[in-house]
Design an enzyme around this catalytic site. Structure first.
Site, PDB file in Angstrom:
ATOM      1  N   ASP A 196      34.646  -6.975  10.543  1.00  0.00           N
ATOM      2  CA  ASP A 196      33.698  -8.052  10.827  1.00  0.00           C
ATOM      3  C   ASP A 196      32.798  -7.537  11.943  1.00  0.00           C
ATOM      4  O   ASP A 196      33.233  -7.413  13.095  1.00  0.00           O
ATOM      5  CB  ASP A 196      34.438  -9.328  11.264  1.00  0.00           C
TER       6      ASP A 196
ATOM      7  N   ARG B 123      26.755   2.121  18.345  1.00  0.00           N
ATOM      8  CA  ARG B 123      27.254   2.625  19.640  1.00  0.00           C
ATOM      9  C   ARG B 123      28.644   3.224  19.480  1.00  0.00           C
ATOM     10  O   ARG B 123      28.927   4.323  19.962  1.00  0.00           O
ATOM     11  CB  ARG B 123      27.266   1.486  20.668  1.00  0.00           C
TER      12      ARG B 123
ATOM     13  N   TYR C 295      15.764 -14.409   9.950  1.00  0.00           N
ATOM     14  CA  TYR C 295      15.965 -13.136   9.240  1.00  0.00           C
ATOM     15  C   TYR C 295      14.855 -12.154   9.627  1.00  0.00           C
ATOM     16  O   TYR C 295      15.130 -10.984   9.932  1.00  0.00           O
ATOM     17  CB  TYR C 295      15.984 -13.382   7.734  1.00  0.00           C
TER      18      TYR C 295
ATOM     19  N   LYS D 159      15.325  -8.502  11.541  1.00  0.00           N
ATOM     20  CA  LYS D 159      14.934  -7.207  10.971  1.00  0.00           C
ATOM     21  C   LYS D 159      13.838  -6.522  11.799  1.00  0.00           C
ATOM     22  O   LYS D 159      13.780  -5.297  11.844  1.00  0.00           O
ATOM     23  CB  LYS D 159      14.537  -7.368   9.500  1.00  0.00           C
TER      24      LYS D 159
ATOM     25  N   VAL E  99      15.506  -6.776  -3.756  1.00  0.00           N
ATOM     26  CA  VAL E  99      16.606  -6.085  -4.441  1.00  0.00           C
ATOM     27  C   VAL E  99      17.550  -7.164  -4.966  1.00  0.00           C
ATOM     28  O   VAL E  99      17.939  -8.062  -4.211  1.00  0.00           O
ATOM     29  CB  VAL E  99      17.390  -5.180  -3.466  1.00  0.00           C
TER      30      VAL E  99
HETATM   31  P1  NAP Z   1      24.936  -8.557  -0.253  1.00  0.00           P
HETATM   32  O1  NAP Z   1      25.174  -8.136  -1.649  1.00  0.00           O
HETATM   33  O2  NAP Z   1      25.160  -9.979   0.114  1.00  0.00           O
HETATM   34  O3  NAP Z   1      25.792  -7.612   0.728  1.00  0.00           O
HETATM   35  C1  NAP Z   1      25.882  -7.869   2.091  1.00  0.00           C
HETATM   36  C2  NAP Z   1      27.014  -7.044   2.668  1.00  0.00           C
HETATM   37  O4  NAP Z   1      27.084  -7.291   4.088  1.00  0.00           O
HETATM   38  C3  NAP Z   1      28.362  -7.410   2.078  1.00  0.00           C
HETATM   39  O5  NAP Z   1      29.107  -6.248   1.844  1.00  0.00           O
HETATM   40  C4  NAP Z   1      29.012  -8.230   3.178  1.00  0.00           C
HETATM   41  O6  NAP Z   1      30.421  -8.065   3.155  1.00  0.00           O
HETATM   42  C5  NAP Z   1      28.419  -7.546   4.417  1.00  0.00           C
HETATM   43  N1  NAP Z   1      28.553  -8.391   5.605  1.00  0.00           N
HETATM   44  C6  NAP Z   1      27.958  -9.577   5.858  1.00  0.00           C
HETATM   45  N2  NAP Z   1      28.395 -10.078   7.033  1.00  0.00           N
HETATM   46  C7  NAP Z   1      29.292  -9.171   7.524  1.00  0.00           C
HETATM   47  C8  NAP Z   1      30.101  -9.110   8.687  1.00  0.00           C
HETATM   48  N3  NAP Z   1      30.088 -10.087   9.610  1.00  0.00           N
HETATM   49  N4  NAP Z   1      30.889  -8.038   8.874  1.00  0.00           N
HETATM   50  C9  NAP Z   1      30.928  -7.037   7.960  1.00  0.00           C
HETATM   51  N5  NAP Z   1      30.189  -7.029   6.837  1.00  0.00           N
HETATM   52  C10 NAP Z   1      29.389  -8.092   6.622  1.00  0.00           C
HETATM   53  O7  NAP Z   1      23.429  -8.254   0.174  1.00  0.00           O
HETATM   54  P2  NAP Z   1      22.579  -6.880   0.139  1.00  0.00           P
HETATM   55  O8  NAP Z   1      21.266  -7.234  -0.456  1.00  0.00           O
HETATM   56  O9  NAP Z   1      23.351  -5.767  -0.421  1.00  0.00           O
HETATM   57  O10 NAP Z   1      22.352  -6.670   1.706  1.00  0.00           O
HETATM   58  C11 NAP Z   1      22.652  -5.444   2.354  1.00  0.00           C
HETATM   59  C12 NAP Z   1      21.605  -5.169   3.426  1.00  0.00           C
HETATM   60  O11 NAP Z   1      20.336  -5.003   2.802  1.00  0.00           O
HETATM   61  C13 NAP Z   1      21.438  -6.311   4.443  1.00  0.00           C
HETATM   62  O12 NAP Z   1      21.273  -5.745   5.731  1.00  0.00           O
HETATM   63  C14 NAP Z   1      20.148  -6.969   3.989  1.00  0.00           C
HETATM   64  O13 NAP Z   1      19.495  -7.597   5.057  1.00  0.00           O
HETATM   65  C15 NAP Z   1      19.378  -5.766   3.483  1.00  0.00           C
HETATM   66  N6  NAP Z   1      18.269  -6.074   2.578  1.00  0.00           N
HETATM   67  C16 NAP Z   1      18.475  -6.716   1.393  1.00  0.00           C
HETATM   68  C17 NAP Z   1      17.383  -6.979   0.570  1.00  0.00           C
HETATM   69  C18 NAP Z   1      17.527  -7.683  -0.750  1.00  0.00           C
HETATM   70  O14 NAP Z   1      16.493  -8.095  -1.330  1.00  0.00           O
HETATM   71  N7  NAP Z   1      18.717  -7.854  -1.282  1.00  0.00           N
HETATM   72  C19 NAP Z   1      16.095  -6.565   0.953  1.00  0.00           C
HETATM   73  C20 NAP Z   1      15.931  -5.920   2.169  1.00  0.00           C
HETATM   74  C21 NAP Z   1      17.014  -5.655   2.955  1.00  0.00           C
HETATM   75  P3  NAP Z   1      31.503  -9.238   3.391  1.00  0.00           P
HETATM   76  O15 NAP Z   1      30.872 -10.543   3.025  1.00  0.00           O
HETATM   77  O16 NAP Z   1      32.630  -8.833   2.479  1.00  0.00           O
HETATM   78  O17 NAP Z   1      31.857  -9.127   4.840  1.00  0.00           O
END
Ligand code: NAP
Length: 243
Positions: free
Chosen positions: A52, A113, A143, A147, A176
């Site tokens: 976490d 870190r 959000y 970012k 995505v």
């Molecule tokens: P996702 O499928 O919801 O995956 C998010 C991941 O973050 C999951 O593995 C989740 O795991 C983990 N997470 C969330 N809170 C956490 C915590 N407190 N501790 C540890 N892990 C945590 O969404 P995604 O699109 O792949 O997002 C991944 C990254 O891409 C994010 O930083 C997001 O901002 C960025 N992003 C996404 C998009 C898009 O359109 N999808 C676009 C630009 C950037 P658990 O819930 O199992 O902890």
């Protein structure tokens, strides 16, 4: 092209979406990978560990166990992140603000870190930012803030790392298709589906490709940033839909 055979990597957010795709891509290229997330049972890595990122003790435990199991560290990919809600700022709550900033900003900084202490010479840190960290869009204030902070941190760290043999990249995706919207809309499938309706979004593998590109440049080349969008979008807020 520098390969990843024999390299070791930590990936956060490894249980879903972009992080999970990155784990798969790194392993296919021969890297040994430790993945972290709260739902560790969903992670398909060489070492699947509970993490976490909002909890200091969890982060310390995760990093020391991952580094011990991997036998050292060459690559860190910070992919854990989330958004909560799509509302005007005045609808925002203290709890949501804390959750988004603690996860996307403090969590990423904390893991960086802790990992930097172990990163070997020739190491590489990749942060998954977002187009939301480059251009604001409506009803996404926390959000967007988080970012922008990730991008600020990435460039500040680049300054501090100058002179050390550690590379640093931010990969900033647009739309995505992942569970991101399901989380953002707190499990409301209909709302989540509308985000991807009438547009060909990118896939998590498209983003994993970008990460691989940055990682496999020759050691003297630092890809500072990669910005990738769906063809039918020009920003986080402007998406051309066919329906
Ligand atoms: P996702 O499928 O919801 O995956 C998010 C991941 O973050 C999951 O593995 C989740 O795991 C983990 N997470 C969330 N809170 C956490 C915590 N407190 N501790 C540890 N892990 C945590 O969404 P995604 O699109 O792949 O997002 C991944 C990254 O891409 C994010 O930083 C997001 O901002 C960025 N992003 C996404 C998009 C898009 O359109 N999808 C676009 C630009 C950037 P658990 O819930 O199992 O902890």
């Amino acid at each position: 092209m520098a390969g990843l055979e024999g390299k070791t990597a930590i990936v956060t957010g490894a249980s879903s979406g972009i992080g999970a795709a990155i784990v798969g891509a790194l392993r296919r290229e021969g890297a040994l990978v430790a993945g972290g997330a709260r739902r560790a049972e969903r992670i398909e890595a060489d070492h699947a560990l509970e993490l976490d990122v909002t909890d200091l003790e969890s982060c310390e435990r995760f990093v020391s166990e991952a580094v011990e199991r991997l036998g050292g560290l060459d690559v860190l990919v910070n992919a854990a992140g989330l958004a909560l809600g799509r509302d005007p700022f005045w609808e925002s709550t203290e709890d949501d603000e804390r959750a988004v900033l603690e996860t996307n900003v403090n969590g990423l900084i904390r893991i960086t870190r802790l990992c930097l202490a172990h990163l070997r010479d020739g190491g590489h840190i990749v942060n998954i930012g977002s187009v939301a960290g480059r251009q604001a869009y409506e009803k996404g204030s926390l959000y967007v803030t988080s970012k922008f902070a990730v991008r600020g941190f990435t460039y500040a760290l680049r300054e501090d790392l100058l002179g050390r043999p550690i590379r640093l990249t931010t990969v900033d995706p647009g739309l995505v298709e992942t569970d991101f919207s399901r989380v953002r809309f707190r499990g409301d499938e209909d709302q989540a589906r509308t985000v991807y309706a009438g547009v060909e979004a990118m896939t998590p593998d498209d983003i994993a490709d970008c990460v691989l590109f940055a990682l496999t440049r020759p050691p003297h080349v630092n890809v500072d940033e990669l910005v990738v969008k769906a063809l039918a979008q020009s920003s986080g807020g402007r998406i051309l839909r066919s329906t």
